[in-house]
Scaffold this active site. Structure first.
Site, PDB file in Angstrom:
ATOM      1  N   ASP A 138       0.029  -7.524   1.152  1.00 56.78           N
ATOM      2  CA  ASP A 138       0.424  -6.143   1.423  1.00 56.78           C
ATOM      3  C   ASP A 138       1.941  -5.996   1.517  1.00 56.78           C
ATOM      4  OD1 ASP A 138       0.088  -3.439   1.763  1.00 56.78           O
ATOM      5  OD2 ASP A 138      -0.176  -3.556   3.941  1.00 56.78           O
ATOM      6  N   SER A 148       4.764   2.744   7.880  1.00 60.69           N
ATOM      7  CA  SER A 148       4.444   1.519   7.149  1.00 60.69           C
ATOM      8  C   SER A 148       5.620   1.009   6.342  1.00 60.69           C
ATOM      9  CB  SER A 148       3.273   1.752   6.206  1.00 60.69           C
ATOM     10  OG  SER A 148       2.072   1.829   6.910  1.00 60.69           O
ATOM     11  N   HIS A 158       0.806  -1.217   0.000  1.00 54.39           N
ATOM     12  CA  HIS A 158       0.000   0.000   0.000  1.00 54.39           C
ATOM     13  C   HIS A 158       0.843   1.273   0.000  1.00 54.39           C
ATOM     14  CE1 HIS A 158       0.382  -0.466   4.486  1.00 54.39           C
ATOM     15  NE2 HIS A 158       0.525   0.843   4.392  1.00 54.39           N
TER      16      HIS A 158
END
Length: 279
Positions: A145, A229, A115
């Site tokens: 992901d 992230s 993402h």
């Protein structure tokens, strides 16, 4: 043997923060209540669902796990891991954003979240020494992901060492390293709060929401915020045991998600099964 743990009903949401986007015209509006964006800049993100509990998930930073609690131990681990953590900068039709990444090879192969780079038109990587170089996405897997990017024209980088996430225990101390709000090289610490949490977030393959993504995650209270992230979760030996990918955020009318002490990382054993085919 650990058992899968489901979340109780919560009033907030689990979020897989999409890139923390910057736009000249202002903030990119997110698709749900409160989003922890992955990139430094203005708000942006995607909100997921937490099983059937009504919660949601936001992808964000990555924690580093320790076994000792002293400041000297944290600083030792940080010094060992920081050279292997980079900032991933993305430009897309939505604007500019950033996330974090983990160095896999001396020649610049880097692991991050899918993402972080989904829908990217241009990718660059800022190394731990401050250099920013061009990069390209080698492979991405929306279902897990995870993504791998290749930095251009680099050599001699310090690869991170991967450990066995099956050996992680509840109560182990952790440290998160990444670029929250674009503040590269930020280090925070906490503990492993739970194991085998079932996390479900909306998928992203081309910058939009697609089918949901589910995985069994390591839960931590290490402070994880937008921009983290794709960063590493490491143990006391400086081995990566997880990749931070989501946080829980309380219900809100809008705005930017911040850490409330409930974050999630994709276990390293799952990561290593996928990385080789993405590279």
């Amino acid at each position: 043997m650990t058992t899968t743990q489901d979340f109780p009903a919560m009033s907030g949401s689990l979020q897989e923060p999409a890139p923390f986007w910057r736009r000249r015209t202002g903030t990119v509006v997110t698709s749900a209540a409160l989003v922890a964006a992955l990139f430094g800049g203005v708000t942006g993100g995607v909100v997921g669902a937490l099983n059937a509990s009504g919660g949601g998930v936001a992808a964000v930073s990555s924690p580093v796990a320790l076994n000792a609690s002293s400041t000297s131990d944290v600083s030792t681990i940080a010094a060992k891991v920081l050279p292997s953590v980079v900032q991933v900068n993305v430009r897309s039709g939505q604007g500019e954003g950033l996330g974090s990444g983990v160095v896999l090879t001396p020649d610049g192969r880097i692991l991050t979240n899918n993402h972080v780079v989904a829908g990217a038109q241009q990718v660059t990587v800022t190394l731990s020494d401050g250099r920013t170089v061009d990069a390209a996405v080698l492979g991405a897997d929306a279902s897990s992901d995870l993504a791998v990017v290749q930095a251009s024209g680099v050599s001699g980088l310090t690869p991170a060492k991967f450990g066995d996430s099956d050996r992680v225990k509840i109560g182990d101390q952790v440290v998160a390293i990444g670029s929250p709000e674009g503040l590269q090289g930020t280090v925070t610490s906490g503990i492993v709060s739970a194991l085998d949490r079932t996390v479900t977030v909306p998928g992203t393959s081309t910058g939009r929401r697609d089918s949901s993504v589910s995985y069994q995650a390591i839960q931590t209270d290490a402070s994880i915020n937008p921009g983290n992230s794709g960063g590493p979760l490491v143990n006391a030996a400086g081995e990566v045991v997880g990749i931070n990918s989501a946080i829980y955020s309380p219900a809100s009318d809008g705005g930017q998600a911040g850490s409330v002490g409930i974050g999630f990382a994709i276990p390293s054993d799952q990561v290593q099964q996928i990385v080789n085919r993405l590279s």
